[in-house]
Design a protein around this motif. Sequence first.
Motif, short mmCIF file in Angstrom:
data_model
loop_
_atom_site.label_atom_id
_atom_site.label_comp_id
_atom_site.label_asym_id
_atom_site.label_seq_id
_atom_site.Cartn_x
_atom_site.Cartn_y
_atom_site.Cartn_z
N PRO A 196 2.21 -4.14 13.12
CA PRO A 196 3.67 -3.95 13.20
C PRO A 196 4.45 -5.16 12.71
N ALA A 197 3.92 -6.37 12.92
CA ALA A 197 4.61 -7.58 12.47
C ALA A 197 4.74 -7.61 10.96
N LEU A 198 3.75 -7.07 10.27
CA LEU A 198 3.78 -7.04 8.81
C LEU A 198 4.72 -5.96 8.31
N GLN A 199 4.81 -4.86 9.07
CA GLN A 199 5.70 -3.78 8.67
C GLN A 199 7.16 -4.20 8.71
N SER A 200 7.45 -5.24 9.51
CA SER A 200 8.84 -5.66 9.68
C SER A 200 9.30 -6.66 8.63
N LEU A 201 8.46 -6.97 7.64
CA LEU A 201 8.86 -7.90 6.58
C LEU A 201 10.09 -7.37 5.85
N ASP A 202 11.05 -8.26 5.56
CA ASP A 202 12.23 -7.83 4.81
C ASP A 202 11.87 -7.64 3.34
N MET A 203 12.78 -7.04 2.58
CA MET A 203 12.51 -6.69 1.20
C MET A 203 12.22 -7.92 0.34
N ARG A 204 12.92 -9.03 0.60
CA ARG A 204 12.69 -10.24 -0.19
C ARG A 204 11.28 -10.77 0.03
N SER A 205 10.86 -10.80 1.29
CA SER A 205 9.50 -11.28 1.60
C SER A 205 8.45 -10.37 0.99
N ARG A 206 8.70 -9.07 1.07
CA ARG A 206 7.75 -8.10 0.50
C ARG A 206 7.63 -8.28 -1.02
N ASP A 207 8.79 -8.50 -1.68
CA ASP A 207 8.77 -8.64 -3.13
C ASP A 207 8.01 -9.89 -3.54
N ILE A 208 8.24 -10.99 -2.85
CA ILE A 208 7.54 -12.24 -3.19
C ILE A 208 6.05 -12.10 -2.92
N PHE A 209 5.71 -11.51 -1.78
CA PHE A 209 4.29 -11.32 -1.46
C PHE A 209 3.61 -10.43 -2.50
N ARG A 210 4.25 -9.33 -2.86
CA ARG A 210 3.67 -8.40 -3.84
C ARG A 210 3.42 -9.11 -5.17
N ARG A 211 4.33 -9.96 -5.58
CA ARG A 211 4.16 -10.66 -6.85
C ARG A 211 3.05 -11.70 -6.79
N ILE A 212 2.86 -12.32 -5.63
CA ILE A 212 1.74 -13.27 -5.47
C ILE A 212 0.42 -12.54 -5.64
N VAL A 213 0.31 -11.37 -5.00
CA VAL A 213 -0.94 -10.60 -5.08
C VAL A 213 -1.16 -10.07 -6.48
N ALA B 207 -0.28 -1.03 2.00
CA ALA B 207 1.17 -0.87 2.09
C ALA B 207 1.88 -0.79 0.74
N PHE B 208 1.30 -1.39 -0.29
CA PHE B 208 2.03 -1.50 -1.55
C PHE B 208 1.37 -0.81 -2.74
N MET B 209 0.04 -0.72 -2.71
CA MET B 209 -0.65 -0.30 -3.92
C MET B 209 -0.37 1.16 -4.25
N GLU B 210 0.01 1.39 -5.48
CA GLU B 210 0.18 2.74 -5.99
C GLU B 210 -1.01 3.07 -6.86
N LEU B 211 -1.75 4.08 -6.45
CA LEU B 211 -2.96 4.45 -7.19
C LEU B 211 -2.59 4.99 -8.56
N GLY B 212 -3.30 4.52 -9.55
CA GLY B 212 -3.14 5.10 -10.87
C GLY B 212 -3.88 6.43 -10.91
N ASP B 213 -3.78 7.10 -12.02
CA ASP B 213 -4.50 8.35 -12.19
C ASP B 213 -5.29 8.27 -13.48
N LEU B 214 -6.44 8.89 -13.48
CA LEU B 214 -7.26 8.89 -14.69
C LEU B 214 -6.60 9.75 -15.75
N SER B 215 -6.70 9.29 -16.98
CA SER B 215 -6.20 10.11 -18.07
C SER B 215 -7.17 11.28 -18.30
#
Length: 356
Positions: A8-25, A88-96
């Motif tokens: 739950p603590a991770l779910q409460s991250l604000d949008m700015r924190s989520r965006d920075i974290f996503r870009r690091i990963v 929480a963030f990954m969007e699965l691609g689809d095979l062509s």
Amino acid sequence: MTKALIDPALQSLDMRSRDIFRRIVESYLRDGEPVGSRNLSRMLPSSLSPATVRNVMSDLEQLGLIYAPHVSAGRLPTQQGLRFFVDAFMELGDLSEEERRVIEAQVKASGSGATLEQMLTEASQMLSGMSRGAGLVVTATNEVALKHIEFIPLEPTRALVVLVSQNGDVENRVVDLPAGTTASQLHEASNFLNAHIRGRTLAEARTELSRIQEETRTALDALSQGLVEKGLAVWAGNESGLPARLIVRGRANLLENITAQADLELLRRLFEDLETQDGLIQLLGLAEQGSGVRIFIGSENKLFSLSGSSLVVAPYRDKDARVIGALGVIGPTRLNYARIVPMVDYTAQIVSRMLR
């Protein structure tokens, strides 16, 4: 895809924190390198200063999502961070359509007139080529009907055990022998096994031998009894689990982009893990728990925890919908999960379809 519960603590991250974290990963998955606050501030669409980015990174570090591999270095995601990203963030691609056709055609071509092991070997090779990781297949062999077993002396305390199934598969294993074992005792053990296991599946052979050994215990000396048991154990694995075979293709792919000595040490440990037959049946258990593709990152998978490798694995099933094996891709934690998950899932579906 099976997902873990998110803190739950991770779910409460604000949008700015989520965006920075996503870009690091995403930077780590792309380049494998730490990223610093200055570079991050350039990536972000909003005009955040490096100082602001550093404050956010400090908060992410306290949450256990990122870490600094060296003093004054940029940040990398932790195993917990990668798990959070995947769930929480990954969007699965689809095979062509083309990729689907390639997978289906390759598995079907290898399966036409080929043994199950040949088909699975081809599937492993294909997954390796398409993922740039190592393709991995584990297959249970407990339903194989046995045809012949033979002990061949190699050294005074070692012998080669040759096991032949009714479908023509041959499996060789080296076993240790008690001191003083003679060639005639090896021959006697082979004859005894061959007289009673032919045409039986592994489970049936074990039951039959247990019954016969009770009835004929006085007919065999203690040493020959030991060899009989050892010979069967070579095929059957340990008492607590089903037998399993492992097929791995594309290990050379794991050597790509390896530069640090620490990475080479982790790779060496992974190769050792892959050679350890005792733990292979765990993969069947991992794949069988839950439905669909499962992702194990680093120490989440005890089988490969020392090497910190990631595993994407899915079960394949026989005509009765029983899980009889698993296939997937193993590699460093910066696997392209979004691409590999649908690839593994579709390959498992095709293999299952071929076995019906």
